[in-house]
Design a protein around this motif. Structure first.
Motif, PDB file in Angstrom:
ATOM      1  N   GLN A   1       4.507   8.476 -10.613  1.00  0.00           N
ATOM      2  CA  GLN A   1       4.168   7.931 -11.929  1.00  0.00           C
ATOM      3  C   GLN A   1       5.229   6.932 -12.400  1.00  0.00           C
ATOM      4  O   GLN A   1       5.791   7.033 -13.481  1.00  0.00           O
ATOM      5  N   THR A   2       5.494   5.946 -11.529  1.00  0.00           N
ATOM      6  CA  THR A   2       6.496   4.928 -11.827  1.00  0.00           C
ATOM      7  C   THR A   2       5.883   3.540 -11.689  1.00  0.00           C
ATOM      8  O   THR A   2       4.676   3.404 -11.568  1.00  0.00           O
ATOM      9  N   ARG A   3       6.732   2.540 -11.675  1.00  0.00           N
ATOM     10  CA  ARG A   3       6.280   1.153 -11.556  1.00  0.00           C
ATOM     11  C   ARG A   3       6.363   0.680 -10.120  1.00  0.00           C
ATOM     12  O   ARG A   3       7.213   1.119  -9.353  1.00  0.00           O
ATOM     13  N   LEU A   4       5.485  -0.251  -9.801  1.00  0.00           N
ATOM     14  CA  LEU A   4       5.522  -0.946  -8.517  1.00  0.00           C
ATOM     15  C   LEU A   4       5.838  -2.398  -8.820  1.00  0.00           C
ATOM     16  O   LEU A   4       5.126  -3.045  -9.587  1.00  0.00           O
ATOM     17  N   VAL A   5       6.915  -2.897  -8.234  1.00  0.00           N
ATOM     18  CA  VAL A   5       7.332  -4.281  -8.435  1.00  0.00           C
ATOM     19  C   VAL A   5       7.269  -4.973  -7.079  1.00  0.00           C
ATOM     20  O   VAL A   5       7.953  -4.569  -6.135  1.00  0.00           O
ATOM     21  N   ILE A   6       6.439  -6.000  -6.996  1.00  0.00           N
ATOM     22  CA  ILE A   6       6.259  -6.729  -5.739  1.00  0.00           C
ATOM     23  C   ILE A   6       6.964  -8.076  -5.845  1.00  0.00           C
ATOM     24  O   ILE A   6       6.742  -8.827  -6.801  1.00  0.00           O
ATOM     25  N   HIS A   7       7.809  -8.362  -4.872  1.00  0.00           N
ATOM     26  CA  HIS A   7       8.580  -9.604  -4.864  1.00  0.00           C
ATOM     27  C   HIS A   7       7.952 -10.589  -3.884  1.00  0.00           C
ATOM     28  O   HIS A   7       7.348 -10.202  -2.886  1.00  0.00           O
ATOM     29  N   SER A   8       8.151 -11.863  -4.164  1.00  0.00           N
ATOM     30  CA  SER A   8       7.689 -12.910  -3.250  1.00  0.00           C
ATOM     31  C   SER A   8       8.727 -13.093  -2.149  1.00  0.00           C
ATOM     32  O   SER A   8       9.796 -12.471  -2.175  1.00  0.00           O
ATOM     33  N   LYS A   9       8.432 -13.969  -1.213  1.00  0.00           N
ATOM     34  CA  LYS A   9       9.326 -14.187  -0.076  1.00  0.00           C
ATOM     35  C   LYS A   9      10.721 -14.657  -0.504  1.00  0.00           C
ATOM     36  O   LYS A   9      11.707 -14.378   0.167  1.00  0.00           O
ATOM     37  N   ASP A  10      10.804 -15.348  -1.644  1.00  0.00           N
ATOM     38  CA  ASP A  10      12.100 -15.811  -2.138  1.00  0.00           C
ATOM     39  C   ASP A  10      12.822 -14.759  -2.984  1.00  0.00           C
ATOM     40  O   ASP A  10      13.890 -15.018  -3.526  1.00  0.00           O
ATOM     41  N   GLY A  11      12.234 -13.567  -3.105  1.00  0.00           N
ATOM     42  CA  GLY A  11      12.873 -12.471  -3.822  1.00  0.00           C
ATOM     43  C   GLY A  11      12.514 -12.371  -5.294  1.00  0.00           C
ATOM     44  O   GLY A  11      12.850 -11.389  -5.951  1.00  0.00           O
ATOM     45  N   LYS A  12      11.823 -13.364  -5.820  1.00  0.00           N
ATOM     46  CA  LYS A  12      11.442 -13.334  -7.237  1.00  0.00           C
ATOM     47  C   LYS A  12      10.275 -12.369  -7.437  1.00  0.00           C
ATOM     48  O   LYS A  12       9.490 -12.117  -6.532  1.00  0.00           O
ATOM     49  N   ILE A  13      10.169 -11.832  -8.657  1.00  0.00           N
ATOM     50  CA  ILE A  13       9.078 -10.917  -8.960  1.00  0.00           C
ATOM     51  C   ILE A  13       7.762 -11.680  -8.945  1.00  0.00           C
ATOM     52  O   ILE A  13       7.602 -12.672  -9.644  1.00  0.00           O
ATOM     53  N   GLN A  14       6.849 -11.196  -8.134  1.00  0.00           N
ATOM     54  CA  GLN A  14       5.529 -11.800  -8.015  1.00  0.00           C
ATOM     55  C   GLN A  14       4.535 -11.084  -8.918  1.00  0.00           C
ATOM     56  O   GLN A  14       3.729 -11.712  -9.597  1.00  0.00           O
ATOM     57  N   SER A  15       4.593  -9.752  -8.913  1.00  0.00           N
ATOM     58  CA  SER A  15       3.705  -8.963  -9.767  1.00  0.00           C
ATOM     59  C   SER A  15       4.301  -7.576  -9.963  1.00  0.00           C
ATOM     60  O   SER A  15       5.207  -7.170  -9.238  1.00  0.00           O
ATOM     61  N   ALA A  16       3.769  -6.877 -10.955  1.00  0.00           N
ATOM     62  CA  ALA A  16       4.240  -5.529 -11.243  1.00  0.00           C
ATOM     63  C   ALA A  16       3.123  -4.736 -11.898  1.00  0.00           C
ATOM     64  O   ALA A  16       2.302  -5.292 -12.628  1.00  0.00           O
ATOM     65  N   ASN A  17       3.100  -3.447 -11.598  1.00  0.00           N
ATOM     66  CA  ASN A  17       2.105  -2.548 -12.177  1.00  0.00           C
ATOM     67  C   ASN A  17       2.764  -1.224 -12.505  1.00  0.00           C
ATOM     68  O   ASN A  17       3.687  -0.791 -11.823  1.00  0.00           O
ATOM     69  N   SER A  18       2.238  -0.568 -13.532  1.00  0.00           N
ATOM     70  CA  SER A  18       2.724   0.744 -13.916  1.00  0.00           C
ATOM     71  C   SER A  18       1.685   1.790 -13.536  1.00  0.00           C
ATOM     72  O   SER A  18       0.498   1.614 -13.796  1.00  0.00           O
ATOM     73  N   TYR A  19       2.142   2.864 -12.918  1.00  0.00           N
ATOM     74  CA  TYR A  19       1.251   3.952 -12.536  1.00  0.00           C
ATOM     75  C   TYR A  19       1.614   5.241 -13.253  1.00  0.00           C
ATOM     76  O   TYR A  19       1.306   6.323 -12.807  1.00  0.00           O
ATOM     77  N   GLY A  20       2.292   5.108 -14.365  1.00  0.00           N
ATOM     78  CA  GLY A  20       2.665   6.281 -15.155  1.00  0.00           C
ATOM     79  C   GLY A  20       2.609   5.928 -16.609  1.00  0.00           C
ATOM     80  O   GLY A  20       1.714   5.224 -17.056  1.00  0.00           O
ATOM     81  N   ASN A  21       3.599   6.376 -17.314  1.00  0.00           N
ATOM     82  CA  ASN A  21       3.643   6.164 -18.750  1.00  0.00           C
ATOM     83  C   ASN A  21       4.557   5.014 -19.148  1.00  0.00           C
ATOM     84  O   ASN A  21       4.878   4.852 -20.305  1.00  0.00           O
TER      85      ASN A  21
ATOM     86  N   SER B   1       0.827  -1.205   0.000  1.00  0.00           N
ATOM     87  CA  SER B   1       0.000   0.000   0.000  1.00  0.00           C
ATOM     88  C   SER B   1       0.865   1.260   0.000  1.00  0.00           C
ATOM     89  O   SER B   1       0.627   2.204  -0.759  1.00  0.00           O
ATOM     90  N   TYR B   2       1.887   1.256   0.831  1.00  0.00           N
ATOM     91  CA  TYR B   2       2.798   2.400   0.930  1.00  0.00           C
ATOM     92  C   TYR B   2       3.542   2.603  -0.398  1.00  0.00           C
ATOM     93  O   TYR B   2       3.622   3.715  -0.915  1.00  0.00           O
ATOM     94  N   ALA B   3       4.083   1.517  -0.949  1.00  0.00           N
ATOM     95  CA  ALA B   3       4.835   1.599  -2.208  1.00  0.00           C
ATOM     96  C   ALA B   3       3.927   2.023  -3.363  1.00  0.00           C
ATOM     97  O   ALA B   3       4.343   2.772  -4.248  1.00  0.00           O
ATOM     98  N   ARG B   4       2.684   1.562  -3.349  1.00  0.00           N
ATOM     99  CA  ARG B   4       1.720   1.920  -4.400  1.00  0.00           C
ATOM    100  C   ARG B   4       1.467   3.430  -4.401  1.00  0.00           C
ATOM    101  O   ARG B   4       1.421   4.068  -5.449  1.00  0.00           O
ATOM    102  N   LYS B   5       1.350   4.014  -3.207  1.00  0.00           N
ATOM    103  CA  LYS B   5       1.134   5.458  -3.112  1.00  0.00           C
ATOM    104  C   LYS B   5       2.319   6.219  -3.706  1.00  0.00           C
ATOM    105  O   LYS B   5       2.138   7.203  -4.427  1.00  0.00           O
ATOM    106  N   ILE B   6       3.528   5.759  -3.402  1.00  0.00           N
ATOM    107  CA  ILE B   6       4.728   6.409  -3.945  1.00  0.00           C
ATOM    108  C   ILE B   6       4.759   6.264  -5.464  1.00  0.00           C
ATOM    109  O   ILE B   6       4.999   7.238  -6.197  1.00  0.00           O
ATOM    110  N   ALA B   7       4.522   5.050  -5.956  1.00  0.00           N
ATOM    111  CA  ALA B   7       4.568   4.803  -7.404  1.00  0.00           C
ATOM    112  C   ALA B   7       3.526   5.645  -8.143  1.00  0.00           C
ATOM    113  O   ALA B   7       3.803   6.193  -9.209  1.00  0.00           O
ATOM    114  N   LYS B   8       2.334   5.752  -7.576  1.00  0.00           N
ATOM    115  CA  LYS B   8       1.293   6.581  -8.205  1.00  0.00           C
ATOM    116  C   LYS B   8       1.710   8.052  -8.195  1.00  0.00           C
ATOM    117  O   LYS B   8       1.574   8.744  -9.205  1.00  0.00           O
ATOM    118  N   ASN B   9       2.226   8.514  -7.069  1.00  0.00           N
ATOM    119  CA  ASN B   9       2.649   9.900  -6.939  1.00  0.00           C
ATOM    120  C   ASN B   9       3.771  10.229  -7.926  1.00  0.00           C
ATOM    121  O   ASN B   9       3.772  11.292  -8.540  1.00  0.00           O
TER     122      ASN B   9
END
Length: 108
Positions: A56-76, A46-54
């Motif tokens: 206009q960058t990407r949010l990359v969420i990692h799983s417990k093992d460090g691998k990319i679990q999901s990612a979203n873009s909040y800009g261009n 939630s905290y990282a999403r607010k920063i990414a939206k503000n």
């Protein structure tokens, strides 16, 4: 405007939610220090999403093992809005390994 892709450049750094010994950290993509640490992953997201939206960058969420679990873009930045390819993950892997290695060394 970026002439190569016709988009405005983002205003800040991509934000990553990464596992740490203390819980879940939010960290700017090229930063060596965590922005903030949370005990719950959902709070970090939630905290990282607010920063990414503000910023206009990407949010990359990692799983417990460090691998990319999901990612979203909040800009261009369209790479993550369409999903990330295996090739793109491989390009990110060295930077992500550096983040994980730093975290291990800095927390011993």
């Amino acid at each position: 405007m970026d002439m190569a892709n016709g988009r405005k450049p983002s205003k800040g750094k991509n934000q990553h939610v990464i596992p740490t010994k203390e819980g879940w950290a939010v960290r700017g993509e090229t930063n060596t220090k965590n922005t903030k640490i949370f005990s719950a992953k959902a709070e970090a997201e939630s905290y990282a999403r607010k920063i990414a939206k503000n910023q206009q960058t990407r949010l990359v969420i990692h799983s417990k093992d460090g691998k990319i679990q999901s990612a979203n873009s909040y800009g261009n930045a369209s790479v993550f809005s369409r999903g990330i390819t295996k090739e793109e993950v491989q390009k990110l892997a060295p930077a992500l390994k550096k983040l994980a290695d730093y975290d291990k060394k800095g927390k011993k």
